[in-house]
Design a protein around this motif. Structure first.
Motif, PDB file in Angstrom:
ATOM      1  N   ALA A  61       0.841  -1.199   0.000  1.00  0.00           N
ATOM      2  CA  ALA A  61       0.000   0.000   0.000  1.00  0.00           C
ATOM      3  C   ALA A  61       0.875   1.247   0.000  1.00  0.00           C
ATOM      4  O   ALA A  61       1.778   1.387   0.818  1.00  0.00           O
ATOM      5  N   LYS A  62       0.603   2.155  -0.921  1.00  0.00           N
ATOM      6  CA  LYS A  62       1.411   3.365  -1.041  1.00  0.00           C
ATOM      7  C   LYS A  62       1.032   4.415  -0.008  1.00  0.00           C
ATOM      8  O   LYS A  62       1.866   5.207   0.425  1.00  0.00           O
ATOM      9  N   GLU A  63      -0.238   4.458   0.365  1.00  0.00           N
ATOM     10  CA  GLU A  63      -0.696   5.448   1.342  1.00  0.00           C
ATOM     11  C   GLU A  63      -1.820   4.835   2.157  1.00  0.00           C
ATOM     12  O   GLU A  63      -2.779   4.287   1.594  1.00  0.00           O
ATOM     13  N   ILE A  64      -1.703   4.934   3.471  1.00  0.00           N
ATOM     14  CA  ILE A  64      -2.694   4.352   4.385  1.00  0.00           C
ATOM     15  C   ILE A  64      -3.203   5.441   5.313  1.00  0.00           C
ATOM     16  O   ILE A  64      -2.415   6.204   5.887  1.00  0.00           O
ATOM     17  N   TRP A  65      -4.520   5.528   5.432  1.00  0.00           N
ATOM     18  CA  TRP A  65      -5.152   6.407   6.411  1.00  0.00           C
ATOM     19  C   TRP A  65      -5.823   5.547   7.471  1.00  0.00           C
ATOM     20  O   TRP A  65      -6.229   4.410   7.210  1.00  0.00           O
ATOM     21  N   LEU A  66      -5.972   6.094   8.668  1.00  0.00           N
ATOM     22  CA  LEU A  66      -6.733   5.441   9.726  1.00  0.00           C
ATOM     23  C   LEU A  66      -7.867   6.361  10.157  1.00  0.00           C
ATOM     24  O   LEU A  66      -7.715   7.585  10.153  1.00  0.00           O
ATOM     25  N   THR A  67      -8.981   5.760  10.527  1.00  0.00           N
ATOM     26  CA  THR A  67     -10.167   6.541  10.906  1.00  0.00           C
ATOM     27  C   THR A  67     -10.698   6.101  12.263  1.00  0.00           C
ATOM     28  O   THR A  67     -10.958   4.915  12.479  1.00  0.00           O
ATOM     29  N   GLU A  68     -10.840   7.063  13.150  1.00  0.00           N
ATOM     30  CA  GLU A  68     -11.448   6.834  14.471  1.00  0.00           C
ATOM     31  C   GLU A  68     -12.963   6.944  14.350  1.00  0.00           C
ATOM     32  O   GLU A  68     -13.467   7.877  13.731  1.00  0.00           O
ATOM     33  N   ARG A  69     -13.692   5.988  14.979  1.00  0.00           N
ATOM     34  CA  ARG A  69     -15.158   6.028  14.887  1.00  0.00           C
ATOM     35  C   ARG A  69     -15.833   5.554  16.170  1.00  0.00           C
ATOM     36  O   ARG A  69     -16.988   5.184  16.192  1.00  0.00           O
ATOM     37  N   GLY A  70     -15.082   5.568  17.278  1.00  0.00           N
ATOM     38  CA  GLY A  70     -15.674   5.227  18.563  1.00  0.00           C
ATOM     39  C   GLY A  70     -15.539   3.750  18.907  1.00  0.00           C
ATOM     40  O   GLY A  70     -15.214   2.916  18.067  1.00  0.00           O
ATOM     41  N   ASN A  71     -15.799   3.456  20.174  1.00  0.00           N
ATOM     42  CA  ASN A  71     -15.749   2.088  20.689  1.00  0.00           C
ATOM     43  C   ASN A  71     -17.060   1.732  21.377  1.00  0.00           C
ATOM     44  O   ASN A  71     -17.718   2.596  21.959  1.00  0.00           O
TER      45      ASN A  71
ATOM     46  N   THR B 175      -1.971  10.469   8.334  1.00  0.00           N
ATOM     47  CA  THR B 175      -3.354  10.920   8.141  1.00  0.00           C
ATOM     48  C   THR B 175      -4.292  10.110   9.032  1.00  0.00           C
ATOM     49  O   THR B 175      -4.465   8.900   8.831  1.00  0.00           O
ATOM     50  N   VAL B 176      -4.865  10.781  10.021  1.00  0.00           N
ATOM     51  CA  VAL B 176      -5.862  10.160  10.898  1.00  0.00           C
ATOM     52  C   VAL B 176      -7.144  10.970  10.800  1.00  0.00           C
ATOM     53  O   VAL B 176      -7.167  12.172  11.083  1.00  0.00           O
ATOM     54  N   ILE B 177      -8.189  10.297  10.373  1.00  0.00           N
ATOM     55  CA  ILE B 177      -9.495  10.911  10.123  1.00  0.00           C
ATOM     56  C   ILE B 177     -10.404  10.703  11.327  1.00  0.00           C
ATOM     57  O   ILE B 177     -10.408   9.628  11.930  1.00  0.00           O
ATOM     58  N   MET B 178     -11.196  11.711  11.656  1.00  0.00           N
ATOM     59  CA  MET B 178     -12.255  11.541  12.653  1.00  0.00           C
ATOM     60  C   MET B 178     -13.582  11.357  11.938  1.00  0.00           C
ATOM     61  O   MET B 178     -14.021  12.241  11.194  1.00  0.00           O
ATOM     62  N   ASP B 179     -14.203  10.217  12.135  1.00  0.00           N
ATOM     63  CA  ASP B 179     -15.533   9.963  11.585  1.00  0.00           C
ATOM     64  C   ASP B 179     -16.548  10.548  12.556  1.00  0.00           C
ATOM     65  O   ASP B 179     -16.900   9.932  13.570  1.00  0.00           O
TER      66      ASP B 179
ATOM     67  N   ALA C  72     -11.793  16.311  18.119  1.00  0.00           N
ATOM     68  CA  ALA C  72     -10.770  15.592  17.358  1.00  0.00           C
ATOM     69  C   ALA C  72      -9.679  16.534  16.877  1.00  0.00           C
ATOM     70  O   ALA C  72      -8.493  16.179  16.843  1.00  0.00           O
ATOM     71  N   LYS C  73     -10.064  17.747  16.499  1.00  0.00           N
ATOM     72  CA  LYS C  73      -9.066  18.747  16.092  1.00  0.00           C
ATOM     73  C   LYS C  73      -8.102  19.029  17.238  1.00  0.00           C
ATOM     74  O   LYS C  73      -6.884  19.132  17.041  1.00  0.00           O
ATOM     75  N   ALA C  74      -8.640  19.155  18.443  1.00  0.00           N
ATOM     76  CA  ALA C  74      -7.801  19.434  19.600  1.00  0.00           C
ATOM     77  C   ALA C  74      -6.800  18.308  19.862  1.00  0.00           C
ATOM     78  O   ALA C  74      -5.709  18.543  20.395  1.00  0.00           O
ATOM     79  N   PHE C  75      -7.149  17.095  19.474  1.00  0.00           N
ATOM     80  CA  PHE C  75      -6.269  15.951  19.686  1.00  0.00           C
ATOM     81  C   PHE C  75      -5.381  15.664  18.475  1.00  0.00           C
ATOM     82  O   PHE C  75      -4.688  14.658  18.459  1.00  0.00           O
ATOM     83  N   GLY C  76      -5.425  16.539  17.460  1.00  0.00           N
ATOM     84  CA  GLY C  76      -4.470  16.440  16.369  1.00  0.00           C
ATOM     85  C   GLY C  76      -4.947  15.760  15.111  1.00  0.00           C
ATOM     86  O   GLY C  76      -4.137  15.470  14.218  1.00  0.00           O
ATOM     87  N   ALA C  77      -6.246  15.488  14.996  1.00  0.00           N
ATOM     88  CA  ALA C  77      -6.758  14.847  13.774  1.00  0.00           C
ATOM     89  C   ALA C  77      -6.357  15.663  12.547  1.00  0.00           C
ATOM     90  O   ALA C  77      -6.348  16.898  12.579  1.00  0.00           O
ATOM     91  N   THR C  78      -6.041  14.973  11.470  1.00  0.00           N
ATOM     92  CA  THR C  78      -5.661  15.651  10.229  1.00  0.00           C
ATOM     93  C   THR C  78      -6.761  15.588   9.180  1.00  0.00           C
ATOM     94  O   THR C  78      -6.579  16.086   8.067  1.00  0.00           O
ATOM     95  N   GLY C  79      -7.885  14.976   9.522  1.00  0.00           N
ATOM     96  CA  GLY C  79      -8.989  14.907   8.576  1.00  0.00           C
ATOM     97  C   GLY C  79     -10.301  14.601   9.277  1.00  0.00           C
ATOM     98  O   GLY C  79     -10.323  14.157  10.436  1.00  0.00           O
ATOM     99  N   TRP C  80     -11.398  14.841   8.547  1.00  0.00           N
ATOM    100  CA  TRP C  80     -12.736  14.649   9.101  1.00  0.00           C
ATOM    101  C   TRP C  80     -13.650  14.011   8.065  1.00  0.00           C
ATOM    102  O   TRP C  80     -13.590  14.344   6.876  1.00  0.00           O
ATOM    103  N   PHE C  81     -14.504  13.124   8.537  1.00  0.00           N
ATOM    104  CA  PHE C  81     -15.426  12.366   7.708  1.00  0.00           C
ATOM    105  C   PHE C  81     -16.847  12.683   8.172  1.00  0.00           C
ATOM    106  O   PHE C  81     -17.159  12.552   9.363  1.00  0.00           O
ATOM    107  N   PHE C  82     -17.682  13.128   7.231  1.00  0.00           N
ATOM    108  CA  PHE C  82     -19.077  13.449   7.563  1.00  0.00           C
ATOM    109  C   PHE C  82     -19.997  12.772   6.566  1.00  0.00           C
ATOM    110  O   PHE C  82     -19.851  12.964   5.357  1.00  0.00           O
ATOM    111  N   GLU C  83     -20.964  12.009   7.058  1.00  0.00           N
ATOM    112  CA  GLU C  83     -22.034  11.568   6.168  1.00  0.00           C
ATOM    113  C   GLU C  83     -23.109  12.653   6.213  1.00  0.00           C
ATOM    114  O   GLU C  83     -23.581  13.041   7.294  1.00  0.00           O
ATOM    115  N   VAL C  84     -23.459  13.158   5.025  1.00  0.00           N
ATOM    116  CA  VAL C  84     -24.357  14.309   4.926  1.00  0.00           C
ATOM    117  C   VAL C  84     -25.523  13.984   4.000  1.00  0.00           C
ATOM    118  O   VAL C  84     -25.427  13.121   3.124  1.00  0.00           O
TER     119      VAL C  84
END
Length: 250
Positions: A144-154, A177-181, A210-222
């Protein structure tokens, strides 16, 4: 630092819905100087009930996503649930997403990595951020050339999710790149009489925390009318509120 924004309806309901959302994302991109990635699923294979709407399927859904890319010039993200789907999906989209429930499925991660596309792995509801080094390793070792991870709760007991925002810096030690869902993290899984419930009131707080904790991206279902959406209705963000939230996050 470059910020990553992902937005779109939970599932492909119709070509009309895709057009409405895509046109809005293009407008936001022009005004805000962003490059929002368009997201929609061609198949929601893990719906709570067998009677729930799943989407148009892969063949028709990929054609609809291709049409959006051609018409609006947006980058695309969609999810896969089986390893054989990776190659045809990779011919259309820019980012292949691994669903949270499936993030430990070795063959799925390998197939996604082999496409050469960005692989976005959503953290399972039963794993810590540090546990995600193993899915990352599977994808990375396969090329894999580029991998992102996404937080979505537990999962917190039954039908409830909580977010441990410490997972974000933990995962940033593995990938840049860590995304907040922000919408799936306010779900109430399976907690609404045969479907997943949720509470969209907390979407903006999830994003800002998530921004305060350093997230570099955000995911929104709209969705323009989320209460009448065919999947994740309770936790999708109103399309009209997306731009103001992105302005805050920028």
């Amino acid at each position: 630092m470059e910020r990553t924004f992902i937005a779109g309806p939970c599932v492909i309901e119709s070509a009309e819905l895709l057009d409405i959302v895509a046109a809005k994302l293009v407008d936001i991109n022009k005004r805000q100087g962003t490059d929002i990635i368009f997201k929609a699923s061609f198949d929601k294979a893990n719906r709570t009930s067998i009677r729930s709407f799943r989407g148009p399927g892969m063949e028709k859904g990929l054609q609809m996503l291709h049409d959006i890319k051609e018409k609006y010039g947006l980058r695309l993200l969609t999810d896969i649930h089986e390893s054989w789907q990776a190659e045809p999906v990779g011919q259309v989209v820019d980012v292949i997403q691994i669903p949270a429930f499936l993030c430990r499925q070795t063959d799925l991660l390998i197939a996604a990595a082999k496409t050469g596309k960005v692989v976005n792995i959503k953290k399972a509801q039963f794993l810590s951020g540090r546990d995600m080094r193993y899915p990352v390793e599977k994808a990375r070792d396969t090329g894999a050339k580029e991998i992102w991870l996404t937080e979505r709760g537990n999962m917190m007991g039954y039908n409830n999710l909580v977010v441990d925002f410490r997972n974000i810096p933990d995962m940033l030690e593995m990938v840049p790149t860590v995304i907040m869902d922000c919408t799936h993290s306010v779900q109430r899984p399976g907690g609404a009489d045969g479907k997943t419930g949720g509470d969209r009131r907390y979407v903006s707080q999830m994003a800002l925390a998530a921004k305060a904790f350093g997230a570099t991206g955000w995911f929104f279902e709209v969705h323009p009318d989320p209460d009448n959406g065919l999947s994740d209705a309770a936790n999708m963000l109103e399309l009209s509120k997306l731009e103001d939230l992105i302005k805050q996050l920028k």
